[in-house]
Design a protein around this motif. Structure first.
Motif, PDB file in Angstrom:
ATOM      1  N   UNK A  75     -56.178   2.254  23.462  1.00 40.74           N
ATOM      2  CA  UNK A  75     -57.001   2.745  22.374  1.00 40.74           C
ATOM      3  C   UNK A  75     -56.153   3.409  21.295  1.00 40.74           C
ATOM      4  N   UNK A  76     -55.212   4.254  21.703  1.00 42.87           N
ATOM      5  CA  UNK A  76     -54.376   4.923  20.713  1.00 42.87           C
ATOM      6  C   UNK A  76     -53.439   3.939  20.022  1.00 42.87           C
ATOM      7  N   UNK A  77     -52.950   2.949  20.757  1.00 44.29           N
ATOM      8  CA  UNK A  77     -52.110   1.926  20.130  1.00 44.29           C
ATOM      9  C   UNK A  77     -52.925   1.091  19.148  1.00 44.29           C
ATOM     10  N   UNK A  78     -54.182   0.814  19.509  1.00 41.27           N
ATOM     11  CA  UNK A  78     -55.066   0.090  18.593  1.00 41.27           C
ATOM     12  C   UNK A  78     -55.278   0.912  17.326  1.00 41.27           C
ATOM     13  N   UNK A  79     -55.496   2.202  17.482  1.00 43.40           N
ATOM     14  CA  UNK A  79     -55.695   3.088  16.329  1.00 43.40           C
ATOM     15  C   UNK A  79     -54.458   3.092  15.441  1.00 43.40           C
ATOM     16  N   UNK A  80     -53.278   3.175  16.042  1.00 43.67           N
ATOM     17  CA  UNK A  80     -52.042   3.147  15.264  1.00 43.67           C
ATOM     18  C   UNK A  80     -51.912   1.848  14.479  1.00 43.67           C
ATOM     19  N   UNK A  81     -52.223   0.728  15.114  1.00 44.80           N
ATOM     20  CA  UNK A  81     -52.107  -0.567  14.441  1.00 44.80           C
ATOM     21  C   UNK A  81     -53.094  -0.674  13.286  1.00 44.80           C
ATOM     22  N   UNK A  82     -54.275  -0.121  13.446  1.00 42.90           N
ATOM     23  CA  UNK A  82     -55.259  -0.137  12.360  1.00 42.90           C
ATOM     24  C   UNK A  82     -54.726   0.642  11.166  1.00 42.90           C
ATOM     25  N   UNK A  83     -54.098   1.794  11.412  1.00 41.23           N
ATOM     26  CA  UNK A  83     -53.514   2.582  10.320  1.00 41.23           C
ATOM     27  C   UNK A  83     -52.385   1.810   9.643  1.00 41.23           C
ATOM     28  N   UNK A  84     -51.544   1.154  10.429  1.00 42.13           N
ATOM     29  CA  UNK A  84     -50.461   0.335   9.871  1.00 42.13           C
ATOM     30  C   UNK A  84     -51.043  -0.742   8.959  1.00 42.13           C
ATOM     31  N   UNK A  85     -52.031  -1.461   9.446  1.00 45.02           N
ATOM     32  CA  UNK A  85     -52.638  -2.533   8.657  1.00 45.02           C
ATOM     33  C   UNK A  85     -53.291  -1.987   7.386  1.00 45.02           C
ATOM     34  N   UNK A  86     -53.987  -0.854   7.530  1.00 49.61           N
ATOM     35  CA  UNK A  86     -54.650  -0.223   6.380  1.00 49.61           C
ATOM     36  C   UNK A  86     -53.613   0.176   5.334  1.00 49.61           C
ATOM     37  N   UNK A  87     -52.569   0.880   5.762  1.00 48.99           N
ATOM     38  CA  UNK A  87     -51.532   1.349   4.841  1.00 48.99           C
ATOM     39  C   UNK A  87     -50.833   0.180   4.158  1.00 48.99           C
ATOM     40  N   UNK A  88     -50.374  -0.776   4.945  1.00 48.51           N
ATOM     41  CA  UNK A  88     -49.601  -1.891   4.392  1.00 48.51           C
ATOM     42  C   UNK A  88     -50.414  -2.749   3.427  1.00 48.51           C
ATOM     43  N   UNK A  89     -51.716  -2.809   3.617  1.00 48.73           N
ATOM     44  CA  UNK A  89     -52.568  -3.587   2.715  1.00 48.73           C
ATOM     45  C   UNK A  89     -52.798  -2.869   1.384  1.00 48.73           C
ATOM     46  N   UNK A  90     -52.588  -1.546   1.363  1.00 49.10           N
ATOM     47  CA  UNK A  90     -52.925  -0.773   0.172  1.00 49.10           C
ATOM     48  C   UNK A  90     -51.737  -0.120  -0.522  1.00 49.10           C
ATOM     49  N   UNK A  91     -50.583  -0.127   0.099  1.00 53.69           N
ATOM     50  CA  UNK A  91     -49.424   0.541  -0.493  1.00 53.69           C
ATOM     51  C   UNK A  91     -49.053  -0.128  -1.807  1.00 53.69           C
ATOM     52  N   UNK A  92     -48.617   0.667  -2.757  1.00 59.20           N
ATOM     53  CA  UNK A  92     -48.183   0.151  -4.052  1.00 59.20           C
ATOM     54  C   UNK A  92     -46.976  -0.763  -3.841  1.00 59.20           C
ATOM     55  N   UNK A  93     -47.075  -1.975  -4.306  1.00 58.57           N
ATOM     56  CA  UNK A  93     -46.010  -2.957  -4.085  1.00 58.57           C
ATOM     57  C   UNK A  93     -44.676  -2.517  -4.683  1.00 58.57           C
ATOM     58  N   UNK A  94     -44.721  -1.683  -5.713  1.00 58.08           N
ATOM     59  CA  UNK A  94     -43.474  -1.217  -6.311  1.00 58.08           C
ATOM     60  C   UNK A  94     -42.745  -0.216  -5.413  1.00 58.08           C
ATOM     61  N   UNK A  95     -43.462   0.357  -4.441  1.00 56.18           N
ATOM     62  CA  UNK A  95     -42.817   1.272  -3.491  1.00 56.18           C
ATOM     63  C   UNK A  95     -41.920   0.521  -2.510  1.00 56.18           C
ATOM     64  N   UNK A  96     -42.194  -0.774  -2.340  1.00 59.30           N
ATOM     65  CA  UNK A  96     -41.429  -1.603  -1.405  1.00 59.30           C
ATOM     66  C   UNK A  96     -41.337  -0.939  -0.031  1.00 59.30           C
ATOM     67  N   UNK A  97     -42.469  -0.388   0.425  1.00 62.47           N
ATOM     68  CA  UNK A  97     -42.508   0.332   1.693  1.00 62.47           C
ATOM     69  C   UNK A  97     -43.585  -0.275   2.579  1.00 62.47           C
ATOM     70  N   UNK A  98     -43.207  -0.668   3.765  1.00 61.92           N
ATOM     71  CA  UNK A  98     -44.150  -1.095   4.804  1.00 61.92           C
ATOM     72  C   UNK A  98     -43.861  -0.234   6.022  1.00 61.92           C
ATOM     73  N   UNK A  99     -44.892   0.071   6.788  1.00 60.03           N
ATOM     74  CA  UNK A  99     -44.690   0.878   7.986  1.00 60.03           C
ATOM     75  C   UNK A  99     -44.976   0.057   9.235  1.00 60.03           C
ATOM     76  N   UNK A 100     -44.531   0.581  10.364  1.00 63.06           N
ATOM     77  CA  UNK A 100     -44.808  -0.011  11.674  1.00 63.06           C
ATOM     78  C   UNK A 100     -45.486   1.050  12.524  1.00 63.06           C
ATOM     79  N   UNK A 101     -45.894   0.677  13.717  1.00 63.92           N
ATOM     80  CA  UNK A 101     -46.549   1.648  14.608  1.00 63.92           C
ATOM     81  C   UNK A 101     -45.617   2.803  14.958  1.00 63.92           C
TER      82      UNK A 101
END
Length: 83
Positions: free
Chosen positions: A1-27
């Motif tokens: 459950x906690x790993x699922x929650x972490x992955x949801x945050x990763x997906x949420x962040x990576x889909x919305x981060x400003x592309x000029x930041x050139x930043x993607x996160x992982x779990x």
């Protein structure tokens, strides 16, 4: 459950981060602040090591098999002393 929650945050962040930041996160960049499970439901408060003052509240509805994401920006932290 906690790993699922972490992955949801990763997906949420990576889909919305400003592309000029050139930043993607992982779990590995996400941590659980608080987690509670009651019956088939759970709620988690998470944050990341990205210095953007964001935190995420995830609520899982086990009856509907849906997860809801609330994203918040920390406004301030104020000390309130006991009287």
């Amino acid at each position: 459950m906690q790993e699922k929650a972490k992955q949801i945050v990763v997906d949420y962040f990576n889909a919305r981060v400003d592309k000029t930041d050139k930043k993607k996160i992982t779990v590995d960049d996400v941590y659980v602040v608080w987690f509670c499970k009651t019956l088939q439901n759970w709620k988690a408060l998470l944050s990341t090591n990205v210095p953007d003052n964001m935190y995420y509240e995830l609520t899982y509805n086990g009856d509907k098999h849906e997860t809801y994401v609330d994203a918040y920006r920390k406004w301030e932290n104020v000390r309130v002393a006991d009287k």
